[in-house]
Design an enzyme around this catalytic site. Sequence first.
Site, PDB file in Angstrom:
ATOM      1  CE1 TYR A 141     -34.188  37.177   0.015  1.00 40.05           C
ATOM      2  CE2 TYR A 141     -34.186  35.220  -1.347  1.00 40.05           C
ATOM      3  CZ  TYR A 141     -34.245  35.808  -0.102  1.00 40.05           C
ATOM      4  OH  TYR A 141     -34.353  35.027   1.014  1.00 40.05           O
ATOM      5  CE  LYS A 191     -47.105  38.996   9.550  1.00 40.58           C
ATOM      6  NZ  LYS A 191     -47.605  38.108  10.626  1.00 40.58           N
ATOM      7  CG  ASP A 223     -47.246  34.813  11.491  1.00 40.36           C
ATOM      8  OD1 ASP A 223     -47.973  34.627  10.499  1.00 40.36           O
ATOM      9  OD2 ASP A 223     -47.482  35.687  12.333  1.00 40.36           O
ATOM     10  CG  ASP A 247     -34.303  31.405   0.817  1.00 40.55           C
ATOM     11  OD1 ASP A 247     -33.935  30.219   0.903  1.00 40.55           O
ATOM     12  OD2 ASP A 247     -33.501  32.354   0.776  1.00 40.55           O
ATOM     13  CG  ASP A 251     -33.441  26.476   3.601  1.00 44.31           C
ATOM     14  OD1 ASP A 251     -33.611  25.841   2.543  1.00 44.31           O
ATOM     15  OD2 ASP A 251     -32.491  27.261   3.768  1.00 44.31           O
TER      16      ASP A 251
END
Length: 357
Positions: A141, A191, A223, A247, A251
């Site tokens: 970001y 990851k 994952d 993020d 959620d």
Amino acid sequence: MKATITLLPGDGIGPEVVAEARRVLEAIADTYNHEFTFHEGLIGGAAIDATGTALPDETLALCTAADAVLLGAVGGIKWSDPKAAVRPEQGLLKLREGMGVYANLRPVVVLDALADASPLRPERVRGVDVMIVRELTGGLYFGTPQGQETIDGERTAVDTLRYHEREIRRVVQLAFELARGRRQKLTSVDKANVLASSRLWREVTHEVAVEYPDVVCEDILVDACAMYLINRPADFDVIVTENMFGDILSDEASMITGSLGMLPSASLGEPGTPGLYEPIHGSAPDIAGKGIANPLATILSAAMLLRSSLGLAEEAAAVEAAVARVLADGARTADIARPGQPRVGTVEMGDLVIAAL
């Protein structure tokens, strides 16, 4: 205690839910003999309409000078063009960067009264109490270069995922401190089998773990974590991860509780600097102005503000207990009500929480 709190109502339902949180803070001030001074600033679409920028300098100045900041939500259909030069979300990113808040704390707690509101089976979510710690000012970001261009007649785009060791270390240390005060278990999500940035993340996390021998530390690929949050959410205590993974996972985790309207968050920087508090939900323009938005995530964000920025743990616990009591008594806004169950509006829910105080 005297404290200055900057309110950023923002867009959509933001002004409605922030108004209820302010009333709760005022009730706390009256009950416990505190003096809270409130200032309001523009951010997001409302700021774009008024000033042409998503975060005016005056707003940032109000935030950095305050003891704490309470934000509603930003964005909406009116400002949703991804090609626009100025977008509401830019104000939020600039605010985080300007305030230096690098760690986003998102508690995911399933109250017994709402166990049946989750899309998961009640026995799977009952007792869930997870703290997700998201690195907030690094990664994709904020990385550069970033942008879109045309090369040989074809559109291309690039985003840069970059992390410095110090960015990782400080947020991981904060997460370990939280885990030490909870159930002494930390899950680091990365990851590392694919990304160089994740391999650095894992290396630094393991270095920090040596300083916390009393905390069990595990690594999980992002994952797999996404799957385990649904399959066995109660196994997690504190989860720490980088910006984009946090993020997405937070959620996802919000659905464990049944509604985005129930989850607060705190964004914290160095000790002694103001924290930024906000519900994790968006501006919900489809219900803005209808008086039906759930204010509880914002009210619970105000509780986090009381505890983390003002050091008022007793007052924070009182707000959280009032919310739990109201829900146990059966009050429900539309987002958490079962079919046929009576529903209350935004202001009425605020009234009930204040009465429960």
